[in-house]
Design a protein around this motif. Structure first.
Motif, PDB file in Angstrom:
ATOM      1  N   MET A  27       0.838  -1.193   0.000  1.00  0.00           N
ATOM      2  CA  MET A  27       0.000   0.000   0.000  1.00  0.00           C
ATOM      3  C   MET A  27       0.878   1.249   0.000  1.00  0.00           C
ATOM      4  N   PRO A  28       0.417   2.326  -0.629  1.00  0.00           N
ATOM      5  CA  PRO A  28       1.227   3.546  -0.706  1.00  0.00           C
ATOM      6  C   PRO A  28       1.631   4.063   0.670  1.00  0.00           C
ATOM      7  N   GLY A  29       2.911   4.350   0.829  1.00  0.00           N
ATOM      8  CA  GLY A  29       3.404   4.995   2.040  1.00  0.00           C
ATOM      9  C   GLY A  29       3.691   4.089   3.209  1.00  0.00           C
ATOM     10  N   MET A  30       3.324   2.812   3.135  1.00  0.00           N
ATOM     11  CA  MET A  30       3.514   1.928   4.278  1.00  0.00           C
ATOM     12  C   MET A  30       5.003   1.698   4.542  1.00  0.00           C
ATOM     13  N   ALA A  31       5.386   1.795   5.824  1.00  0.00           N
ATOM     14  CA  ALA A  31       6.760   1.485   6.209  1.00  0.00           C
ATOM     15  C   ALA A  31       6.992  -0.018   6.115  1.00  0.00           C
ATOM     16  N   HIS A  46       1.821   9.533   5.291  1.00  0.00           N
ATOM     17  CA  HIS A  46       0.721  10.453   4.982  1.00  0.00           C
ATOM     18  C   HIS A  46       0.603  10.690   3.476  1.00  0.00           C
ATOM     19  N   GLN A  47       1.718  10.813   2.796  1.00  0.00           N
ATOM     20  CA  GLN A  47       1.658  10.998   1.346  1.00  0.00           C
ATOM     21  C   GLN A  47       1.003   9.790   0.676  1.00  0.00           C
ATOM     22  N   GLY A  48       1.249   8.613   1.211  1.00  0.00           N
ATOM     23  CA  GLY A  48       0.585   7.422   0.697  1.00  0.00           C
ATOM     24  C   GLY A  48      -0.918   7.491   0.876  1.00  0.00           C
ATOM     25  N   ALA A  49      -1.349   8.000   2.028  1.00  0.00           N
ATOM     26  CA  ALA A  49      -2.788   8.150   2.258  1.00  0.00           C
ATOM     27  C   ALA A  49      -3.407   9.120   1.263  1.00  0.00           C
ATOM     28  N   LEU A  50      -2.687  10.191   0.941  1.00  0.00           N
ATOM     29  CA  LEU A  50      -3.195  11.147  -0.053  1.00  0.00           C
ATOM     30  C   LEU A  50      -3.341  10.478  -1.414  1.00  0.00           C
ATOM     31  N   THR A  51      -2.409   9.615  -1.760  1.00  0.00           N
ATOM     32  CA  THR A  51      -2.519   8.870  -3.018  1.00  0.00           C
ATOM     33  C   THR A  51      -3.778   8.013  -3.019  1.00  0.00           C
ATOM     34  N   MET A  52      -4.070   7.389  -1.898  1.00  0.00           N
ATOM     35  CA  MET A  52      -5.249   6.536  -1.800  1.00  0.00           C
ATOM     36  C   MET A  52      -6.539   7.351  -1.921  1.00  0.00           C
ATOM     37  N   THR A  53      -6.559   8.551  -1.355  1.00  0.00           N
ATOM     38  CA  THR A  53      -7.776   9.358  -1.449  1.00  0.00           C
ATOM     39  C   THR A  53      -8.050   9.796  -2.884  1.00  0.00           C
ATOM     40  N   LYS A  54      -6.997  10.030  -3.662  1.00  0.00           N
ATOM     41  CA  LYS A  54      -7.197  10.464  -5.052  1.00  0.00           C
ATOM     42  C   LYS A  54      -7.926   9.406  -5.875  1.00  0.00           C
ATOM     43  N   ASP A  55      -7.796   8.149  -5.460  1.00  0.00           N
ATOM     44  CA  ASP A  55      -8.431   7.067  -6.205  1.00  0.00           C
ATOM     45  C   ASP A  55      -9.909   6.921  -5.898  1.00  0.00           C
ATOM     46  N   VAL A  56     -10.418   7.654  -4.897  1.00  0.00           N
ATOM     47  CA  VAL A  56     -11.818   7.460  -4.498  1.00  0.00           C
ATOM     48  C   VAL A  56     -12.631   8.744  -4.474  1.00  0.00           C
ATOM     49  N   ILE A  57     -12.003   9.893  -4.236  1.00  0.00           N
ATOM     50  CA  ILE A  57     -12.755  11.143  -4.130  1.00  0.00           C
ATOM     51  C   ILE A  57     -13.466  11.455  -5.442  1.00  0.00           C
ATOM     52  N   ASP A  86     -11.742  14.344   4.473  1.00  0.00           N
ATOM     53  CA  ASP A  86     -11.145  14.640   5.775  1.00  0.00           C
ATOM     54  C   ASP A  86      -9.710  14.134   5.844  1.00  0.00           C
ATOM     55  N   VAL A  87      -9.485  12.919   5.353  1.00  0.00           N
ATOM     56  CA  VAL A  87      -8.133  12.365   5.333  1.00  0.00           C
ATOM     57  C   VAL A  87      -7.224  13.249   4.482  1.00  0.00           C
ATOM     58  N   GLU A  88      -7.715  13.652   3.327  1.00  0.00           N
ATOM     59  CA  GLU A  88      -6.913  14.481   2.415  1.00  0.00           C
ATOM     60  C   GLU A  88      -6.515  15.797   3.072  1.00  0.00           C
ATOM     61  N   ALA A  89      -7.498  16.489   3.657  1.00  0.00           N
ATOM     62  CA  ALA A  89      -7.210  17.801   4.239  1.00  0.00           C
ATOM     63  C   ALA A  89      -6.340  17.680   5.491  1.00  0.00           C
ATOM     64  N   GLY A  90      -6.688  16.756   6.363  1.00  0.00           N
ATOM     65  CA  GLY A  90      -5.974  16.634   7.629  1.00  0.00           C
ATOM     66  C   GLY A  90      -4.547  16.165   7.464  1.00  0.00           C
ATOM     67  N   GLN A 114      -2.651  16.352   4.756  1.00  0.00           N
ATOM     68  CA  GLN A 114      -1.827  17.363   4.088  1.00  0.00           C
ATOM     69  C   GLN A 114      -1.375  18.420   5.081  1.00  0.00           C
ATOM     70  N   ALA A 115      -2.278  18.823   5.983  1.00  0.00           N
ATOM     71  CA  ALA A 115      -1.905  19.804   7.001  1.00  0.00           C
ATOM     72  C   ALA A 115      -0.811  19.250   7.912  1.00  0.00           C
ATOM     73  N   GLU A 116      -0.898  17.981   8.247  1.00  0.00           N
ATOM     74  CA  GLU A 116       0.119  17.383   9.111  1.00  0.00           C
ATOM     75  C   GLU A 116       1.454  17.231   8.379  1.00  0.00           C
TER      76      GLU A 116
END
Length: 222
Positions: free
Chosen positions: A146-150, A178-189, A203-207, A209-211
């Motif tokens: 999965m994107p971003g997973m250590a 977190h960047q991996g999570a943003l990649t995942m949100t792009k596939d569903v939003i 919410d995941v995308e905005a939060g 990115q802020a972090e």
């Protein structure tokens, strides 16, 4: 979720409301309230009453289900990483950030597990890996694609690190995570039908990115 401290206190309640009022899987009365309205009749005909309200919502798409099922173990690894900070980080701001990340992502995980259960999907165990894969180490191995997973090796280094070394490695791995999570949100939003999942993804995308911005700002300088 632009402020993680607010999310930690309120995400579960907000998303739970979405689960009750907007997600699929329930009957029509659960989807949205209906109301009775007066419909004027044609000249010479009596007025009539009609029941109006939203139609039964469409079921979630396969992409939305996959997003939630993948985001739970993705969040779980972030929670594991954040849980190391109190005993291993040097900087107070790292410990504070980790506490906000952990609290916010635990709240989101609970909401996502509830959504899966309402939609007849396996929820996984809160303390183990997704789909019964076991504990955090097994989970990390099963989901490194999965994107971003250590990787397990990176998690091992983080568990062994202390002080300033931990701070730098924690921020490096968490930014990537977190960047991996943003990649995942792009596939569903905007590519699905379920209101709850769409709101969660935003919410995941905005939060996150802020972090990311916050972590870059506090990254120790060479």
């Amino acid at each position: 979720m632009s402020v993680r401290a607010v999310l930690a206190a309120g995400a579960a309640a907000v998303l739970a409301a979405g689960l009750l009022g907007g997600c699929s899987g329930g009957d029509e009365s659960e989807a949205a309230p209906k109301s009775t309205v007066l419909v004027p009749g044609r000249p010479g005909e009596p007025n009539k009453t009609a029941v109006r309200g939203p139609a039964t919502p469409a079921p979630p798409t396969a992409a939305e289900i996959r997003f939630v099922e993948m985001m739970i173990p993705h969040h779980r690894q972030a929670v594991e990483m954040a849980g190391l900070a109190p005993g291993q980080a040097a900087a107070a701001q790292i410990k504070s950030l980790a506490e906000r990340i952990g609290g916010g992502q635990r709240a989101e995980m609970a909401a996502m597990q509830s959504w899966l259960g309402k939609n007849g999907r396996p929820t996984g165990s809160p303390g183990g890996g997704h789909g019964g894969h076991g504990g955090p180490s097994a989970q990390a191995t099963a989901h490194t694609g999965m994107p971003g997973m250590a990787t397990p090796e990176q998690m091992g280094r983080l568990r062994a690190a202390r002080g300033a070394e931990f701070d730098r490695l924690f921020l490096t791995l968490m930014i990537t995570h977190h960047q991996g999570a943003l990649t995942m949100t792009k596939d569903v939003i905007d590519k699905g039908t379920d209101v709850t999942v769409q709101e969660l993804a935003r919410d995941v995308e905005a939060g996150q990115q802020a972090e990311i911005n916050r972590m870059r700002a506090i990254m120790p300088k060479d």
